[in-house]
Design a protein around this motif. Structure first.
Motif, PDB file in Angstrom:
ATOM      1  N   ILE A 203       0.843  -1.213   0.000  1.00  0.00           N
ATOM      2  CA  ILE A 203       0.000   0.000   0.000  1.00  0.00           C
ATOM      3  C   ILE A 203       0.873   1.257   0.000  1.00  0.00           C
ATOM      4  N   THR A 204       1.903   1.288   0.851  1.00  0.00           N
ATOM      5  CA  THR A 204       2.712   2.522   0.933  1.00  0.00           C
ATOM      6  C   THR A 204       3.463   2.758  -0.384  1.00  0.00           C
ATOM      7  N   GLN A 205       3.833   1.668  -1.056  1.00  0.00           N
ATOM      8  CA  GLN A 205       4.551   1.853  -2.324  1.00  0.00           C
ATOM      9  C   GLN A 205       3.612   2.299  -3.450  1.00  0.00           C
ATOM     10  N   VAL A 206       2.342   1.911  -3.383  1.00  0.00           N
ATOM     11  CA  VAL A 206       1.368   2.444  -4.346  1.00  0.00           C
ATOM     12  C   VAL A 206       1.166   3.937  -4.033  1.00  0.00           C
ATOM     13  N   ALA A 207       1.040   4.257  -2.752  1.00  0.00           N
ATOM     14  CA  ALA A 207       0.854   5.660  -2.349  1.00  0.00           C
ATOM     15  C   ALA A 207       2.007   6.528  -2.854  1.00  0.00           C
ATOM     16  N   LYS A 208       3.197   5.979  -2.831  1.00  0.00           N
ATOM     17  CA  LYS A 208       4.392   6.721  -3.242  1.00  0.00           C
ATOM     18  C   LYS A 208       4.510   6.811  -4.763  1.00  0.00           C
ATOM     19  N   GLY A 209       3.738   5.976  -5.482  1.00  0.00           N
ATOM     20  CA  GLY A 209       3.835   5.959  -6.939  1.00  0.00           C
ATOM     21  C   GLY A 209       4.862   4.959  -7.461  1.00  0.00           C
ATOM     22  N   LYS A 210       5.457   4.162  -6.559  1.00  0.00           N
ATOM     23  CA  LYS A 210       6.427   3.148  -7.004  1.00  0.00           C
ATOM     24  C   LYS A 210       5.713   1.985  -7.676  1.00  0.00           C
ATOM     25  N   LEU A 211       4.474   1.697  -7.232  1.00  0.00           N
ATOM     26  CA  LEU A 211       3.679   0.614  -7.816  1.00  0.00           C
ATOM     27  C   LEU A 211       2.355   1.208  -8.272  1.00  0.00           C
ATOM     28  N   ASN A 212       1.739   0.574  -9.281  1.00  0.00           N
ATOM     29  CA  ASN A 212       0.532   1.167  -9.881  1.00  0.00           C
ATOM     30  C   ASN A 212      -0.717   1.012  -9.055  1.00  0.00           C
ATOM     31  N   LYS A 213      -1.002  -0.255  -8.716  1.00  0.00           N
ATOM     32  CA  LYS A 213      -2.237  -0.476  -7.964  1.00  0.00           C
ATOM     33  C   LYS A 213      -2.130  -1.712  -7.092  1.00  0.00           C
ATOM     34  N   LEU A 214      -2.892  -1.656  -6.009  1.00  0.00           N
ATOM     35  CA  LEU A 214      -2.925  -2.794  -5.091  1.00  0.00           C
ATOM     36  C   LEU A 214      -3.849  -3.864  -5.661  1.00  0.00           C
ATOM     37  N   GLN A 215      -3.413  -5.104  -5.535  1.00  0.00           N
ATOM     38  CA  GLN A 215      -4.315  -6.209  -5.857  1.00  0.00           C
ATOM     39  C   GLN A 215      -4.834  -6.770  -4.538  1.00  0.00           C
ATOM     40  N   ILE A 281      -5.756   5.355  -3.118  1.00  0.00           N
ATOM     41  CA  ILE A 281      -4.961   4.200  -3.551  1.00  0.00           C
ATOM     42  C   ILE A 281      -5.789   3.417  -4.567  1.00  0.00           C
ATOM     43  N   ALA A 282      -5.242   3.233  -5.765  1.00  0.00           N
ATOM     44  CA  ALA A 282      -5.945   2.437  -6.759  1.00  0.00           C
ATOM     45  C   ALA A 282      -5.848   0.966  -6.375  1.00  0.00           C
ATOM     46  N   TYR A 283      -6.969   0.265  -6.522  1.00  0.00           N
ATOM     47  CA  TYR A 283      -6.914  -1.171  -6.227  1.00  0.00           C
ATOM     48  C   TYR A 283      -7.883  -1.941  -7.104  1.00  0.00           C
ATOM     49  N   GLU A 284      -7.633  -3.244  -7.219  1.00  0.00           N
ATOM     50  CA  GLU A 284      -8.561  -4.122  -7.927  1.00  0.00           C
ATOM     51  C   GLU A 284      -8.678  -5.414  -7.136  1.00  0.00           C
ATOM     52  N   ILE A 285      -9.845  -6.031  -7.266  1.00  0.00           N
ATOM     53  CA  ILE A 285     -10.040  -7.318  -6.601  1.00  0.00           C
ATOM     54  C   ILE A 285      -9.572  -8.403  -7.571  1.00  0.00           C
ATOM     55  N   VAL A 286      -8.728  -9.283  -7.097  1.00  0.00           N
ATOM     56  CA  VAL A 286      -8.271 -10.402  -7.935  1.00  0.00           C
ATOM     57  C   VAL A 286      -8.525 -11.707  -7.173  1.00  0.00           C
ATOM     58  N   ALA A 287      -8.074 -12.822  -7.758  1.00  0.00           N
ATOM     59  CA  ALA A 287      -8.322 -14.128  -7.129  1.00  0.00           C
ATOM     60  C   ALA A 287      -7.615 -14.231  -5.775  1.00  0.00           C
ATOM     61  N   ARG A 288      -8.071 -15.173  -4.971  1.00  0.00           N
ATOM     62  CA  ARG A 288      -7.412 -15.461  -3.690  1.00  0.00           C
ATOM     63  C   ARG A 288      -5.947 -15.820  -3.913  1.00  0.00           C
ATOM     64  N   ARG A 289      -5.092 -15.508  -2.962  1.00  0.00           N
ATOM     65  CA  ARG A 289      -3.682 -15.916  -3.038  1.00  0.00           C
ATOM     66  C   ARG A 289      -3.560 -17.328  -2.462  1.00  0.00           C
ATOM     67  N   PRO A 290      -2.955 -18.257  -3.211  1.00  0.00           N
ATOM     68  CA  PRO A 290      -2.851 -19.629  -2.691  1.00  0.00           C
ATOM     69  C   PRO A 290      -2.158 -19.646  -1.324  1.00  0.00           C
ATOM     70  N   GLY A 291      -2.685 -20.452  -0.430  1.00  0.00           N
ATOM     71  CA  GLY A 291      -2.060 -20.598   0.888  1.00  0.00           C
ATOM     72  C   GLY A 291      -2.590 -19.637   1.939  1.00  0.00           C
ATOM     73  N   ASP A 292      -3.339 -18.593   1.537  1.00  0.00           N
ATOM     74  CA  ASP A 292      -3.875 -17.639   2.525  1.00  0.00           C
ATOM     75  C   ASP A 292      -5.002 -18.265   3.333  1.00  0.00           C
ATOM     76  N   ILE A 293      -5.062 -17.901   4.607  1.00  0.00           N
ATOM     77  CA  ILE A 293      -6.215 -18.302   5.408  1.00  0.00           C
ATOM     78  C   ILE A 293      -7.183 -17.121   5.464  1.00  0.00           C
ATOM     79  N   PRO A 294      -8.486 -17.397   5.711  1.00  0.00           N
ATOM     80  CA  PRO A 294      -9.446 -16.282   5.716  1.00  0.00           C
ATOM     81  C   PRO A 294      -9.210 -15.292   6.862  1.00  0.00           C
ATOM     82  N   ILE A 295      -9.038 -15.857   8.076  1.00  0.00           N
ATOM     83  CA  ILE A 295      -9.037 -14.992   9.267  1.00  0.00           C
ATOM     84  C   ILE A 295      -7.928 -15.409  10.233  1.00  0.00           C
TER      85      ILE A 295
END
Ligand code: NAD
Ligand code: UFG
Length: 329
Positions: A203-215, A281-295
């Motif tokens: 998020i901070t790198q998107v805010a800084k303009g180093k990255l385009n958008k958060l997924q 912050i620009a963002y888009e919803i993409v597929a789940r990241r493999p291995g992530d737990i919900p909560i």
């Protein structure tokens, strides 16, 4: 106390050094700078106006570690040094097992030999796997789905067995939830190499303009808004948790969750960041990241009861300080 801090040039270790020095302890840092920068040592000196001794060594190196223990009379050690990227650990399992396990063995052997009886270990909430929330220290651990998580569970076991065989050797195992933010000075903070894997530095790198958008990885989890929920903890609260764990360490092995006990979704964190820092912050919803737990969030009652420690800083301070560090880089 005179404390050896391994990995003290890294993200959490540097903040813990500030907390230790400000509480009047002496600090010796051992770090091979494999994931950190030498300048951080000067920044710790600048914040605290205290001196620190720094050794650029690999803590797997038994000879160098022995020399270190010969040169100093340590009262305790906080062992942060290790590799920590979950995804990378899947591609480089042997590097992860070697670095994280051997460092723990070399350091605990040195502690026992030189009668350094206080050992604080950086573990992770990842050892709980997909247990029911809130995660409690008494739960059976789930086998981790990645080598990184395995190294933490194995290191915990190694330290428990060592303490059983050497009753003077006292161990505190700290299971961190999701550390974020930075020291309020903005001089030290999280500085990942390459593209960040973790949410806040992304998020901070998107805010800084180093990255385009958060997924945003998935919005179909059974959570408040469908996005993943985590227990974010300000890194200075985490640092202070180490200080009390060290000062209150009693004989035996003790396991503590260090979190806030509050779950926050990806979108809740993102919205707080945008509101507090007044940045879109620009963002888009993409597929789940493999291995992530919900909560994931902690039951924090044990640390509160036994260490009289609770996290003091909220989400607003976390997003403010994370941005304050990034924008000054
Ligand atoms: P970091 O990479 O910023 O810091 C680790 C430090 O250890 C780095 O400075 C690196 O150069 C050093 N290091 C690594 N291997 C070494 C070796 N063999 N000898 C000497 N130095 C070595 O990581 P961090 O976020 O500060 O994490 C610190 C500890 O906390 C790690 O053990 C990590 O697994 C654990 N942890 C981190 C998180 C998190 O989200 N950041 C969560 C749970 C647990
Ligand atoms: N996320 C995104 N987009 C991103 C990055 C993350 O949506 O670009 C989401 C994830 O899906 C997850 C949440 O943000 O729902 C947090 O993800 P992180 O990668 O920041 O953190 P994790 O909880 O996955 O893992 C972190 C550390 C692990 C540690 C664990 C528990 O990376 O090493 O916390 O302490 F084991």
């Amino acid at each position: 106390m005179n404390i050896l801090v391994t990995g003290g040039a890294g993200y959490i270790g540097s903040h813990a050094c500030v907390a230790l020095l400000e509480a009047g302890h002496d600090v010796v840092i051992a770090d091979n700078l494999s994931n950190s920068r030498r300048e951080t040592i000067d920044k710790i000196r600048e914040i605290t106006k205290k001196d620190i001794i720094f050794y650029e060594i690999d803590v797997k190196d038994t000879n160098k570690v022995e020399q270190l223990f010969n040169n100093h009379n340590f009262d305790g050690i906080i062992h942060f040094a290790g590799f920590k990227a979950v995804g990378e650990s899947v591609n480089k399992p042997l590097e992860y097992y070697y670095n994280n396990i051997v460092s723990t063995i070399v350091l605990s052997k040195a502690c026992i030999k030189y009668k350094v009886n206080k050992f604080i270990f950086s573990s992770s909430a990842t050892v709980y796997g997909d247990n029911e929330v809130p995660f409690v220290e008494t739960m059976d651990l789930m086998p981790a789905t990645n080598p990184y998580g395995q190294t933490k569970a194995m290191s915990e076991k190694i330290l428990m067995d060592a303490a059983k065989a050497h009753p003077d050797f006292s161990v505190s195992i700290l299971r961190y939830f999701n550390p974020v933010g930075a020291h309020e000075s903005g001089l030290i903070g999280e500085f990942p190499k390459g593209i960040p894997n973790n949410l806040m530095p992304y998020i901070t790198q998107v805010a800084k303009g180093k990255l385009n958008k958060l997924q945003v990885f998935g919005n179909d989890y059974p959570t408040i808004d469908g996005t993943g929920v985590r227990d974010y903890i300000h890194v200075m609260d985490l640092a202070e948790g180490h200080l009390v764990a060290l000062e209150k360490l009693r004989p035996g092995v003790h396991v503590y969750n260090l979190g806030t006990g509050q779950g926050t979704s990806v979108l809740q964190l993102l919205n707080t960041f945008m509101e507090v820092n007044d940045i879109d912050i620009a963002y888009e919803i993409v597929a789940r990241r493999p291995g992530d737990i919900p909560i994931s969030y902690a039951d924090v009652s044990k640390a509160k009861k036994e260490l009289a420690w609770t996290a003091k800083r909220g989400l607003k301070e976390m997003v403010r300080d994370a941005w304050n560090f990034e924008k000054n880089l």
